[in-house]
Design a protein around this motif. Structure first.
Motif, PDB file in Angstrom:
ATOM      1  N   LEU A  27      76.456 121.777  -2.164  1.00  0.00           N
ATOM      2  CA  LEU A  27      77.039 122.702  -3.135  1.00  0.00           C
ATOM      3  C   LEU A  27      76.212 123.985  -3.222  1.00  0.00           C
ATOM      4  O   LEU A  27      76.750 125.098  -3.195  1.00  0.00           O
ATOM      5  N   PHE A  28      74.906 123.826  -3.291  1.00  0.00           N
ATOM      6  CA  PHE A  28      74.009 124.988  -3.358  1.00  0.00           C
ATOM      7  C   PHE A  28      74.142 125.846  -2.104  1.00  0.00           C
ATOM      8  O   PHE A  28      74.281 127.072  -2.186  1.00  0.00           O
ATOM      9  N   VAL A  33      76.393 130.570   1.042  1.00  0.00           N
ATOM     10  CA  VAL A  33      77.252 131.112   2.102  1.00  0.00           C
ATOM     11  C   VAL A  33      78.309 132.024   1.489  1.00  0.00           C
ATOM     12  O   VAL A  33      78.561 133.129   2.000  1.00  0.00           O
ATOM     13  N   ASN A  34      78.922 131.585   0.416  1.00  0.00           N
ATOM     14  CA  ASN A  34      79.959 132.387  -0.233  1.00  0.00           C
ATOM     15  C   ASN A  34      79.412 133.725  -0.726  1.00  0.00           C
ATOM     16  O   ASN A  34      80.019 134.779  -0.489  1.00  0.00           O
ATOM     17  N   GLN A  35      78.276 133.703  -1.393  1.00  0.00           N
ATOM     18  CA  GLN A  35      77.689 134.941  -1.894  1.00  0.00           C
ATOM     19  C   GLN A  35      77.307 135.871  -0.746  1.00  0.00           C
ATOM     20  O   GLN A  35      77.520 137.083  -0.808  1.00  0.00           O
ATOM     21  N   CYS A  36      76.757 135.298   0.295  1.00  0.00           N
ATOM     22  CA  CYS A  36      76.338 136.088   1.447  1.00  0.00           C
ATOM     23  C   CYS A  36      77.550 136.711   2.140  1.00  0.00           C
ATOM     24  O   CYS A  36      77.517 137.888   2.525  1.00  0.00           O
ATOM     25  N   VAL A  41      80.857 141.494   3.436  1.00  0.00           N
ATOM     26  CA  VAL A  41      82.113 142.257   3.397  1.00  0.00           C
ATOM     27  C   VAL A  41      81.897 143.587   2.678  1.00  0.00           C
ATOM     28  O   VAL A  41      82.351 144.645   3.138  1.00  0.00           O
ATOM     29  N   LYS A  42      81.177 143.546   1.580  1.00  0.00           N
ATOM     30  CA  LYS A  42      80.904 144.771   0.817  1.00  0.00           C
ATOM     31  C   LYS A  42      80.085 145.757   1.659  1.00  0.00           C
ATOM     32  O   LYS A  42      80.393 146.964   1.697  1.00  0.00           O
ATOM     33  N   SER A  71      72.130 137.284   9.443  1.00  0.00           N
ATOM     34  CA  SER A  71      71.020 136.364   9.687  1.00  0.00           C
ATOM     35  C   SER A  71      70.952 135.286   8.614  1.00  0.00           C
ATOM     36  O   SER A  71      70.697 134.117   8.908  1.00  0.00           O
ATOM     37  N   SER A  72      71.198 135.681   7.369  1.00  0.00           N
ATOM     38  CA  SER A  72      71.194 134.707   6.270  1.00  0.00           C
ATOM     39  C   SER A  72      72.310 133.688   6.444  1.00  0.00           C
ATOM     40  O   SER A  72      72.116 132.492   6.209  1.00  0.00           O
ATOM     41  N   LEU A  73      73.480 134.151   6.882  1.00  0.00           N
ATOM     42  CA  LEU A  73      74.593 133.229   7.125  1.00  0.00           C
ATOM     43  C   LEU A  73      74.253 132.252   8.250  1.00  0.00           C
ATOM     44  O   LEU A  73      74.547 131.056   8.150  1.00  0.00           O
TER      45      LEU A  73
END
Length: 88
Positions: A27-28, A33-36, A41-42, A71-73
């Motif tokens: 979940l974390f 992933v979602n926030q990244c 996209v922004k 890279s974070s993704l």
């Protein structure tokens, strides 16, 4: 697993605790992933606007941001894969 409590290995409670921990980790990481992805996209949208304005400084800044988010993704995908391999 906590050392405070006595848990019989592979008991229903032991399996439930392990499943709960794996769920929380997934979940974390899924939230990360979602926030990244949202931030990527922004940054891509801002990069495209900078291209249209021909703002070299902003173009370079957004390129770096996009690389950081990509890279974070990638790192998070590896972590999710590791969690999945550990839990199975």
């Amino acid at each position: 697993m906590s050392d405070k409590y006595f848990t019989i290995k592979d008991s229903l409670f032991d399996k439930t605790e392990k499943a709960m921990v794996n769920f929380c980790h997934n979940l974390f990481l899924s939230n990360a992933v979602n926030q990244c992805a949202d931030q990527l996209v922004k940054a891509e949208e801002e990069y495209n606007r900078a291209l249209l304005k021909d703002d070299e400084k902003l173009i370079e800044q957004k390129k770096l941001e996009m690389q950081a988010y990509q890279s974070s993704l990638t790192l998070t995908a590896y972590m999710l894969n590791e969690v999945d391999e550990v839990s199975t």
